[in-house]
Design a protein around this motif. Sequence first.
Motif, mmCIF file in Angstrom:
data_model
loop_
_atom_site.group_PDB
_atom_site.id
_atom_site.type_symbol
_atom_site.label_atom_id
_atom_site.label_comp_id
_atom_site.label_asym_id
_atom_site.label_seq_id
_atom_site.Cartn_x
_atom_site.Cartn_y
_atom_site.Cartn_z
ATOM 1 N N TRP A 71 0.715 -1.199 0.069
ATOM 2 C CA TRP A 71 0.071 0.085 -0.105
ATOM 3 C C TRP A 71 1.020 1.268 -0.056
ATOM 4 C CZ3 TRP A 71 -5.312 -1.151 -0.522
ATOM 5 C CH2 TRP A 71 -5.570 -2.557 -0.083
ATOM 6 N N THR A 72 0.258 2.164 -0.837
ATOM 7 C CA THR A 72 0.983 3.516 -0.915
ATOM 8 C C THR A 72 0.301 4.374 0.232
ATOM 9 O OG1 THR A 72 2.016 3.144 -2.814
ATOM 10 C CG2 THR A 72 1.745 5.512 -2.173
ATOM 11 N N LEU A 73 0.851 5.014 1.178
ATOM 12 C CA LEU A 73 0.084 5.746 2.273
ATOM 13 C C LEU A 73 0.015 7.452 1.966
ATOM 14 C CD1 LEU A 73 0.769 3.092 3.516
ATOM 15 C CD2 LEU A 73 1.057 4.362 5.752
ATOM 16 N N TYR A 74 -1.115 7.746 2.312
ATOM 17 C CA TYR A 74 -1.368 9.241 1.991
ATOM 18 C C TYR A 74 -2.257 9.787 3.402
ATOM 19 C CZ TYR A 74 -0.509 8.459 -2.881
ATOM 20 O OH TYR A 74 -0.146 7.978 -3.960
ATOM 21 N N SER A 75 -1.678 11.232 3.810
ATOM 22 C CA SER A 75 -2.635 11.692 4.949
ATOM 23 C C SER A 75 -3.578 12.440 4.066
ATOM 24 C CB SER A 75 -1.706 12.417 5.682
ATOM 25 O OG SER A 75 -0.902 13.597 4.940
ATOM 26 N N LEU A 76 -4.629 12.661 4.953
ATOM 27 C CA LEU A 76 -5.811 13.076 4.035
ATOM 28 C C LEU A 76 -6.576 14.042 5.230
ATOM 29 C CD1 LEU A 76 -7.959 13.259 1.844
ATOM 30 C CD2 LEU A 76 -8.830 11.094 2.982
ATOM 31 N N LEU A 184 -5.039 4.679 1.846
ATOM 32 C CA LEU A 184 -4.029 3.640 1.525
ATOM 33 C C LEU A 184 -4.523 3.115 0.061
ATOM 34 C CD1 LEU A 184 -5.070 3.005 4.803
ATOM 35 C CD2 LEU A 184 -2.954 1.611 4.463
ATOM 36 N N ALA A 185 -3.571 3.104 -1.160
ATOM 37 C CA ALA A 185 -3.804 2.883 -2.379
ATOM 38 C C ALA A 185 -3.170 1.819 -2.712
ATOM 39 C CB ALA A 185 -3.651 4.240 -2.969
ATOM 40 N N ASN A 186 -3.544 0.942 -3.649
ATOM 41 C CA ASN A 186 -3.029 -0.185 -4.171
ATOM 42 C C ASN A 186 -3.201 -0.383 -5.764
ATOM 43 O OD1 ASN A 186 -3.485 -3.373 -5.046
ATOM 44 N ND2 ASN A 186 -1.345 -2.938 -4.195
ATOM 45 N N GLY A 187 -2.403 0.033 -6.698
ATOM 46 C CA GLY A 187 -2.746 0.046 -8.031
ATOM 47 C C GLY A 187 -1.915 1.039 -8.790
ATOM 48 N N ALA A 188 -2.200 1.112 -10.026
ATOM 49 C CA ALA A 188 -1.718 2.087 -10.926
ATOM 50 C C ALA A 188 -1.968 3.666 -10.419
ATOM 51 C CB ALA A 188 -2.091 2.014 -12.275
ATOM 52 N N SER A 208 -1.853 14.347 0.895
ATOM 53 C CA SER A 208 -0.267 14.741 0.931
ATOM 54 C C SER A 208 0.188 13.011 1.234
ATOM 55 C CB SER A 208 0.391 15.716 1.787
ATOM 56 O OG SER A 208 -0.064 15.156 3.122
ATOM 57 N N PRO A 209 1.614 12.724 0.445
ATOM 58 C CA PRO A 209 2.178 11.675 0.622
ATOM 59 C C PRO A 209 2.639 11.483 2.056
ATOM 60 C CG PRO A 209 3.067 12.414 -1.256
ATOM 61 C CD PRO A 209 1.919 13.614 -0.699
ATOM 62 N N LEU A 210 2.536 10.354 2.755
ATOM 63 C CA LEU A 210 2.898 10.060 4.183
ATOM 64 C C LEU A 210 4.214 9.307 4.314
ATOM 65 C CD1 LEU A 210 1.988 10.389 7.219
ATOM 66 C CD2 LEU A 210 0.744 8.080 6.893
ATOM 67 N N ALA A 211 5.227 10.170 4.604
ATOM 68 C CA ALA A 211 6.456 9.583 4.695
ATOM 69 C C ALA A 211 6.560 9.042 6.083
ATOM 70 C CB ALA A 211 7.609 10.629 4.564
ATOM 71 N N ILE A 212 7.330 7.569 6.116
ATOM 72 C CA ILE A 212 7.837 7.068 7.267
ATOM 73 C C ILE A 212 9.279 7.151 7.720
ATOM 74 C CG2 ILE A 212 7.559 5.102 8.638
ATOM 75 C CD1 ILE A 212 4.948 4.144 7.045
ATOM 76 N N ASN A 213 9.823 7.671 8.525
ATOM 77 C CA ASN A 213 11.267 7.695 8.737
ATOM 78 C C ASN A 213 11.672 6.610 9.369
ATOM 79 O OD1 ASN A 213 10.798 8.355 11.347
ATOM 80 N ND2 ASN A 213 10.858 10.581 11.008
ATOM 81 N N ALA A 214 13.039 6.538 9.625
ATOM 82 C CA ALA A 214 13.740 5.203 9.955
ATOM 83 C C ALA A 214 13.553 5.321 11.673
ATOM 84 C CB ALA A 214 15.169 5.548 9.730
ATOM 85 N N PHE A 215 13.076 6.300 12.146
ATOM 86 C CA PHE A 215 12.954 6.388 13.673
ATOM 87 C C PHE A 215 11.473 5.796 13.925
ATOM 88 C CE2 PHE A 215 10.963 8.667 17.387
ATOM 89 C CZ PHE A 215 11.884 8.277 18.390
ATOM 90 N N ASN A 216 10.563 5.990 13.207
ATOM 91 C CA ASN A 216 9.160 5.563 13.502
ATOM 92 C C ASN A 216 9.190 4.227 13.091
ATOM 93 O OD1 ASN A 216 7.820 7.880 14.785
ATOM 94 N ND2 ASN A 216 7.683 8.993 12.613
ATOM 95 N N LEU A 217 9.752 3.819 11.936
ATOM 96 C CA LEU A 217 9.887 2.379 11.383
ATOM 97 C C LEU A 217 10.457 1.604 12.733
ATOM 98 C CD1 LEU A 217 9.348 1.168 8.608
ATOM 99 C CD2 LEU A 217 11.621 1.233 8.169
ATOM 100 N N LEU A 310 2.166 -9.836 8.527
ATOM 101 C CA LEU A 310 0.756 -9.030 8.205
ATOM 102 C C LEU A 310 1.134 -7.918 7.606
ATOM 103 C CD1 LEU A 310 -1.099 -9.145 11.571
ATOM 104 C CD2 LEU A 310 -1.445 -10.651 9.846
ATOM 105 N N GLU A 311 2.393 -7.215 7.331
ATOM 106 C CA GLU A 311 2.615 -5.929 6.822
ATOM 107 C C GLU A 311 3.922 -5.618 6.213
ATOM 108 O OE1 GLU A 311 4.361 -3.518 8.835
ATOM 109 O OE2 GLU A 311 4.709 -5.415 9.798
ATOM 110 N N SER A 312 3.943 -4.826 5.397
ATOM 111 C CA SER A 312 5.289 -4.336 5.079
ATOM 112 C C SER A 312 5.414 -2.915 5.111
ATOM 113 C CB SER A 312 5.510 -4.718 3.416
ATOM 114 O OG SER A 312 6.663 -4.302 2.988
ATOM 115 N N TRP A 313 6.483 -2.341 5.729
ATOM 116 C CA TRP A 313 6.443 -0.851 5.683
ATOM 117 C C TRP A 313 7.835 -0.150 5.239
ATOM 118 C CZ3 TRP A 313 2.530 2.208 7.564
ATOM 119 C CH2 TRP A 313 1.381 1.334 8.110
ATOM 120 N N HIS A 314 7.764 0.801 4.333
ATOM 121 C CA HIS A 314 9.016 1.323 3.894
ATOM 122 C C HIS A 314 9.165 2.757 4.154
ATOM 123 C CE1 HIS A 314 9.191 -1.915 0.402
ATOM 124 N NE2 HIS A 314 8.017 -2.130 1.175
ATOM 125 N N THR A 315 10.399 3.283 4.334
ATOM 126 C CA THR A 315 10.498 4.698 4.452
ATOM 127 C C THR A 315 10.495 5.493 3.175
ATOM 128 O OG1 THR A 315 12.899 4.411 4.041
ATOM 129 C CG2 THR A 315 12.043 4.511 6.182
#
Length: 315
Positions: A71-76, A184-188, A208-217, A310-315
């Motif tokens: 999933w690509t994450l965005y804040s809304l 959360l979006a999945n697709g083109a 706006s794109p939701l960025a996850i930094n290494a600290f929160n990861l 259950l999940e995969s998280w990326h910075t």
Amino acid sequence: MDSYESTHQHIASSRLKDYFIGATPLQKRLESVRKQTSFVPTPPRRKIPQCSQLQEDNDPQKVAFLLHKQWTLYSLTPLYKFSYTNLKEYASLLSAFIAAEKQKGLAVEVGEDFNIKVTFSTLLGMKGTQRDPEAFLVQILSKSQLPSENREHKVLWTGWFCCIFGDSLLETVSEDFTCVPLFLANGAETNTAIVGTWFQKTFDCYFSPLAINAFNLSWMAAMWTACKMDQYMAATEFLWSVPCSPQSLDISYAIHPEDAKALWDSVHKTPGEVTQEEVDLFMDCLYSHFHRHFKIHLSATRFCVINTLLESWHT
């Protein structure tokens, strides 16, 4: 052919940026406010919820559908005048909007057949407390040409909106707004852009794109490791990136979930909550173990991915 594909990808990327990086005066003001309030210190401790609507009311089939996807994450920002009673109408309007976009702006009659179908549906139980708004799912499906009794729709794109344990946000939102701050979006990406701009125009909201930094990861690594599972099926994988020339080097570090859980249990001393000290100690133990075997200091690299059952998280 390569030139065409490169140009097409550049256009898609530009459109996505236009839709999600404020273009209108209202969106620019929202972006300004977001930047001014973007620094929120991470609390030194976080409570672990003891019960949740997610466990009590969820639809297992829909929850299973959401798992094992990237999933690509965005804040809304809150949706203005959104109503759960109008989901069928929203599906028709969005379907017509998508058809118009794909036909380069030609007028489209609502309900006309364009070999795509849009569905809106609620995700019961995907909430942390009773006050949280219901999560809802949006899907773009391709219509099959087979007879109706044999018809199956292929999922082209999926997105869902949710608010989990959002009490602090809900206190600041008036009744005219629905607060579902995570998208959360999945697709083109082109479909994400089209859906995003329709929501922005219809409900006066802003993505706006939701960025996850290494600290929160690191926090996510510890908290997901702490989750109790009925069974363990896959290793927990951590990924670090090492900047080097001509291309970066990735270091993968896989740990059996039971071993990761045993390590967490050895450092976790505060029932009902997770502390920054415990998170740091958990990660330090992983670094020390890796260095002992491979003489590599992972702390000098960039922590960028965690994959669990259950999940995969990326910075």
